[in-house]
Structures are given as structure tokens and as C-alpha cells.
Design a protein around this motif. Structure first.
Motif, short mmCIF file in Angstrom:
data_model
loop_
_atom_site.label_atom_id
_atom_site.label_comp_id
_atom_site.label_asym_id
_atom_site.label_seq_id
_atom_site.Cartn_x
_atom_site.Cartn_y
_atom_site.Cartn_z
N GLN A 63 -3.47 -10.50 34.94
CA GLN A 63 -4.39 -9.51 34.35
C GLN A 63 -5.60 -10.16 33.71
OE1 GLN A 63 -2.70 -6.33 31.85
NE2 GLN A 63 -4.10 -7.02 30.24
N SER A 64 -6.76 -9.54 33.91
CA SER A 64 -7.96 -9.84 33.14
C SER A 64 -8.14 -8.75 32.10
CB SER A 64 -9.20 -9.88 34.04
OG SER A 64 -9.18 -10.98 34.92
N ASP A 65 -8.59 -9.12 30.92
CA ASP A 65 -8.90 -8.16 29.87
C ASP A 65 -10.42 -8.03 29.77
OD1 ASP A 65 -6.32 -7.44 28.94
OD2 ASP A 65 -6.20 -9.27 27.75
N TYR A 78 -10.14 -16.50 19.54
CA TYR A 78 -9.49 -17.79 19.77
C TYR A 78 -9.16 -17.83 21.25
CZ TYR A 78 -8.79 -17.33 14.74
OH TYR A 78 -8.98 -17.13 13.40
N LEU A 79 -9.59 -18.88 21.94
CA LEU A 79 -9.40 -19.00 23.38
C LEU A 79 -8.89 -20.39 23.71
CD1 LEU A 79 -12.85 -17.46 24.33
CD2 LEU A 79 -10.64 -16.30 24.56
N TRP A 80 -7.88 -20.44 24.59
CA TRP A 80 -7.33 -21.70 25.08
C TRP A 80 -7.22 -21.58 26.60
CZ3 TRP A 80 -5.33 -18.93 21.04
CH2 TRP A 80 -5.20 -19.55 19.80
N ASP A 81 -7.80 -22.53 27.33
CA ASP A 81 -7.69 -22.52 28.79
C ASP A 81 -6.36 -23.16 29.16
OD1 ASP A 81 -7.97 -22.49 31.50
OD2 ASP A 81 -9.96 -23.41 31.51
N ASN A 82 -5.37 -22.33 29.47
CA ASN A 82 -4.02 -22.80 29.79
C ASN A 82 -3.84 -23.00 31.29
OD1 ASN A 82 -1.53 -23.61 28.80
ND2 ASN A 82 -0.61 -21.58 29.05
N ASN A 86 -4.39 -29.73 28.93
CA ASN A 86 -5.37 -30.04 27.89
C ASN A 86 -6.69 -29.31 28.09
OD1 ASN A 86 -3.60 -31.95 26.59
ND2 ASN A 86 -4.06 -33.33 28.29
N GLY A 87 -6.59 -28.05 28.51
CA GLY A 87 -7.79 -27.23 28.71
C GLY A 87 -8.52 -26.99 27.40
N ALA A 88 -9.74 -26.53 27.52
CA ALA A 88 -10.59 -26.31 26.36
C ALA A 88 -9.98 -25.29 25.40
CB ALA A 88 -11.97 -25.82 26.82
N PRO A 106 -7.06 -14.25 33.74
CA PRO A 106 -5.67 -14.69 33.69
C PRO A 106 -5.58 -16.18 33.37
CG PRO A 106 -6.07 -13.42 35.69
CD PRO A 106 -7.41 -13.66 35.03
N GLY A 107 -4.55 -16.55 32.62
CA GLY A 107 -4.31 -17.96 32.29
C GLY A 107 -5.06 -18.46 31.08
N VAL A 108 -5.90 -17.62 30.49
CA VAL A 108 -6.60 -18.01 29.26
C VAL A 108 -5.87 -17.34 28.10
CG1 VAL A 108 -8.74 -17.91 27.94
CG2 VAL A 108 -8.81 -18.35 30.41
#
Length: 159
Positions: A63-65, A78-82, A86-88, A106-108
Motif C-alpha cells: 500500500q501507498s498512503d 518520521y520516515l525510514w526507507d526499509n 541502512n536506508g535513509a 510501500p516499504g517506507v
């Protein structure tokens, strides 16, 4: 007005205009022609978040939000590139009185916190139905906020 941005691929933060006339005002929350290609909202909801309260961190597999922050309170994203090791990771403030559309792919891993002094409104127009058609499918959500050992934590130190 300073426009916040993101370094994370696929995350879009777009300031929105407010059009005012003698009748009142209008804000276009999103337009299909200004969203990433192929992103098609499937539902919408609105929530209220109390001052000092955070929602997330969590992520979606598919899913994208498409979030809309209507500017009635200040929020911190707060965002993490999963999607990569070691994403941003970044923290972005969305100021009071400004209007933003934020797309999270998706995946963030993402969270937001109301850093204002009044209840804040957030709307979301995801491209997947919650729990699928008729609410008969597994929920596409990994709730990191429920894991005490999660590396995705909200820390406002130094922000």
C-alpha cells in the motif's frame, strides 16, 4: 514559506495552495495528474491526533498512503526507507498554517506526531482497501510501534 522535501525515493511532499474568495476557501488535496504514475486512491479517511501524540511507526508491503495535512496543527513526519539495508531516515516538520500532500510508498516506515497545541486533523487516501474487499483479507500493515525492540523509534532529541 519553506517547502520541506524528502531524500527518500518515492516519497513526495507537495505544498498545496489555498484559494480564497468572498465565499470562503478551497484546497485541492490531491489530483491524479500530480500523483506518481499508477497511484490510484481506493478509499479515504480522516483522523484527529491530540497534541504530543504520535501515530506509527508502521509500514505497508503493497500500500501507498496519500496523506493530507490541512494545516490546523503542526506535525512532524518520521520516515525510514526499509526497502534497502541502512536506508535513509529523516524527520520533517510540517508547519502550522501550511497545507501538504505527502505520498509514502510501500516499504517506507512512517509515523507522524502532532507537535502543535491543538488537535490536528490528517486525512489519508490509500491505494488499497483496509483489510481488502469486504474486510476479508489480511491487513497490509507491519506495526513497528508494537515491537519494544524495533529499530524504528520516535526520538525528538536534537530535532
Amino acid at each position: 514559506m519553506t517547502t520541506p522535501g524528502s531524500r527518500i525515493p518515492g516519497v513526495m511532499i507537495r505544498p498545496l495552495g489555498k484559494y480564497t474568495d468572498q465565499r470562503g476557501w478551497l484546497i485541492e488535496m490531491f489530483r491524479r495528474d500530480e500523483l506518481p504514475s499508477g497511484l490510484d486512491p481506493a478509499m479515504g479517511y480522516v483522523s484527529s491526533t491530540r497534541p504530543g501524540v504520535a501515530r506509527g511507526p508502521h509500514e505497508h508491503r503493497e500500500q501507498s498512503d496519500i496523506f493530507f495535512f490541512p494545516g490546523n496543527s503542526s506535525f512532524r513526519l518520521y520516515l525510514w526507507d526499509n526497502r534497502i539495508p541502512n536506508g535513509a531516515h529523516e524527520t520533517i516538520d510540517l508547519p502550522l498554517g501550511q497545507y501538504f500532500c505527502v505520498v509514502v510508498p510501500p516499504g517506507v516506515v512512517h509515523a507522524y506526531k502532532n507537535i502543535g497545541s491543538v488537535d490536528g486533523i490528517v486525512m489519508n487516501f490509500p491505494d488499497r482497501l483496509y483489510a481488502g474487499r469486504g474486510r476479508t483479507e489480511p491487513v497490509d500493515e507491519i506495526r513497528h510501534e508494537d515491537d519494544p525492540d524495533s529499530p524504528f523509534t520516535i526520538d525528538d532529541e536534537g530535532v
